[in-house]
Enzyme design. Sequence first.
Site, mmCIF file in Angstrom:
data_model
loop_
_atom_site.group_PDB
_atom_site.id
_atom_site.type_symbol
_atom_site.label_atom_id
_atom_site.label_comp_id
_atom_site.label_asym_id
_atom_site.label_seq_id
_atom_site.Cartn_x
_atom_site.Cartn_y
_atom_site.Cartn_z
ATOM 1 N N ARG A 154 33.700 11.730 -61.132
ATOM 2 C CA ARG A 154 32.675 11.696 -60.085
ATOM 3 C C ARG A 154 33.076 10.795 -58.917
ATOM 4 N NH1 ARG A 154 29.336 7.657 -60.234
ATOM 5 N NH2 ARG A 154 27.471 8.706 -59.479
ATOM 6 N N PRO A 173 38.838 0.706 -79.840
ATOM 7 C CA PRO A 173 37.942 -0.445 -79.654
ATOM 8 C C PRO A 173 38.706 -1.724 -79.332
ATOM 9 C CG PRO A 173 37.922 0.310 -81.951
ATOM 10 C CD PRO A 173 38.720 1.292 -81.184
ATOM 11 N N ASP A 216 26.262 3.739 -55.940
ATOM 12 C CA ASP A 216 26.090 3.644 -57.386
ATOM 13 C C ASP A 216 25.823 2.221 -57.829
ATOM 14 O OD1 ASP A 216 26.665 6.232 -57.919
ATOM 15 O OD2 ASP A 216 28.764 5.891 -58.397
ATOM 16 N N GLU A 265 41.553 4.967 -89.270
ATOM 17 C CA GLU A 265 41.474 3.514 -89.057
ATOM 18 C C GLU A 265 42.237 3.063 -87.813
ATOM 19 O OE1 GLU A 265 39.630 1.016 -90.706
ATOM 20 O OE2 GLU A 265 38.718 2.925 -91.217
HETATM 21 N N1 ADE Z 1 37.399 4.636 -80.765
HETATM 22 C C1 ADE Z 1 36.563 4.068 -81.658
HETATM 23 N N2 ADE Z 1 35.758 3.194 -81.092
HETATM 24 C C2 ADE Z 1 36.055 3.175 -79.755
HETATM 25 C C3 ADE Z 1 35.570 2.450 -78.643
HETATM 26 N N3 ADE Z 1 34.594 1.560 -78.740
HETATM 27 N N4 ADE Z 1 36.132 2.696 -77.453
HETATM 28 C C4 ADE Z 1 37.133 3.592 -77.333
HETATM 29 N N5 ADE Z 1 37.642 4.288 -78.354
HETATM 30 C C5 ADE Z 1 37.111 4.099 -79.552
#
Ligand code: ADE
Length: 248
Positions: free
Chosen positions: A153, A88, A168, A115
């Site tokens: 794709r 994230p 697209d 984590e």
């Molecule tokens: N792992 C946990 N959350 C994620 C996200 N939002 N994007 C990519 N990998 C992740």
Amino acid sequence: MFFTVLTIFPEMFDPFWAHGIIRKAIEEKKILTSTINIRDYARDRHQVTDDRPYGGGSGMVMKPEPLAGAIRAAAQTVPEAKTVLLTPQGQVFDQRMAQELASWDGLVLICGRYEGVDERVCRDLVDYEISIGDYVLTGGELAAMIVIDAATRLIPGVLGGDQAAEKDSFSDGLLEHAHYTRPRIFEGREVPEVLLSGHHQEIEKWRLESSLMRTLLKRSDLLQKKTLDRQEIEILKKWHHVIKSLIQ
Ligand code: ADE
């Protein structure tokens, strides 16, 4: 393109490789895929891949040694492949990034769990960090599938001629136009007449208007970022006149 996925849950990818366009791309050798179980590179008897964080705190951290071993094993198969950690904290994935990845020879996707991943692996063995959005998943596996799907794709020859990716949503900064198929009348609602006319120029014009309208209504942020061409400006001016006359 060679996709190698590093994960502690390789079986999650079995149904992913086995369906639809991804399956076809594998069968036609447009993509090569493999999964490496990070656990296989753990050195201890119990094949542990996580440990407690230095400094304390909740949650566990992915140990560096198994991950480093798996990354190095992947590099032996495709030395020119770039290494991507799904996290994230990464750069937010979009269509432009998918286009860039689709032009690479190989991609090693590291699916983080727990984590997070020991910082020394992130710093020394990872080329890019990618996030699929500002929310937290339980692991990078679903994110890796999304990245692989969106990039595959766009690889030349993966989509058939009638499924071309050029139109697209996002490829030209607009959402895609509305689509209709048979029947001509569904629950009293008719297909727009112009689409039945066979008049290609008129159909293209209608599709551009449809794209612009949908983008304006659903994602006006995209229009703010886009450089509009002359035809698009003319359409917006036409609507502007109509709206102005309505409110006067
Ligand atoms: N792992 C946990 N959350 C994620 C996200 N939002 N994007 C990519 N990998 C992740």
